[in-house]
Design a protein around this motif. Sequence first.
Motif, PDB file in Angstrom:
ATOM      1  N   CYS A   8       0.845  -1.193   0.000  1.00  0.00           N
ATOM      2  CA  CYS A   8       0.000   0.000   0.000  1.00  0.00           C
ATOM      3  C   CYS A   8       0.884   1.249   0.000  1.00  0.00           C
ATOM      4  O   CYS A   8       0.672   2.176  -0.781  1.00  0.00           O
ATOM      5  CB  CYS A   8      -0.920  -0.030   1.217  1.00  0.00           C
ATOM      6  SG  CYS A   8      -2.206   1.217   1.207  1.00  0.00           S
ATOM      7  N   LEU A  13      -1.063   4.086  -2.350  1.00  0.00           N
ATOM      8  CA  LEU A  13      -2.515   3.940  -2.291  1.00  0.00           C
ATOM      9  C   LEU A  13      -3.040   4.389  -0.937  1.00  0.00           C
ATOM     10  O   LEU A  13      -2.409   4.155   0.086  1.00  0.00           O
ATOM     11  CB  LEU A  13      -2.898   2.472  -2.508  1.00  0.00           C
ATOM     12  CG  LEU A  13      -2.468   1.851  -3.828  1.00  0.00           C
ATOM     13  CD1 LEU A  13      -2.755   0.358  -3.831  1.00  0.00           C
ATOM     14  CD2 LEU A  13      -3.168   2.540  -4.981  1.00  0.00           C
ATOM     15  N   LEU A  16      -5.828  -0.544   0.738  1.00  0.00           N
ATOM     16  CA  LEU A  16      -5.719  -1.770  -0.050  1.00  0.00           C
ATOM     17  C   LEU A  16      -6.248  -2.924   0.778  1.00  0.00           C
ATOM     18  O   LEU A  16      -5.962  -3.014   1.975  1.00  0.00           O
ATOM     19  CB  LEU A  16      -4.245  -2.015  -0.405  1.00  0.00           C
ATOM     20  CG  LEU A  16      -3.874  -3.286  -1.150  1.00  0.00           C
ATOM     21  CD1 LEU A  16      -4.473  -3.264  -2.554  1.00  0.00           C
ATOM     22  CD2 LEU A  16      -2.369  -3.426  -1.227  1.00  0.00           C
ATOM     23  N   SER A  30      -6.087  -6.005   5.273  1.00  0.00           N
ATOM     24  CA  SER A  30      -6.287  -4.665   4.737  1.00  0.00           C
ATOM     25  C   SER A  30      -5.330  -3.695   5.405  1.00  0.00           C
ATOM     26  O   SER A  30      -4.782  -3.966   6.474  1.00  0.00           O
ATOM     27  CB  SER A  30      -7.735  -4.211   4.947  1.00  0.00           C
ATOM     28  OG  SER A  30      -8.004  -4.055   6.318  1.00  0.00           O
TER      29      SER A  30
END
Length: 75
Positions: A8, A13, A16, A30
């Motif tokens: 991530c 990001l 994720l 996550s």
Amino acid sequence: ADHVRTRCAELGLPGLAVAALGPEGVQCASSGVRSLAAESRLEPQDAWPLAGHAAVVTAALISRLVERGALEWST
């Protein structure tokens, strides 16, 4: 979960989530946030709106099968 957090960050990001099916069943992980505006943590059980992406993913998978010779394009 550490790998998801690392990826991530590497990809830049906001969040994720990953799910994988293995001998022990479905494993979920996550990292990140649901929204940059809200800053609420992303959880593995969060729902993801995938309907708009299903056709694109399906086309990509079929393209791979065509490349491998398992399918042919036809009209």
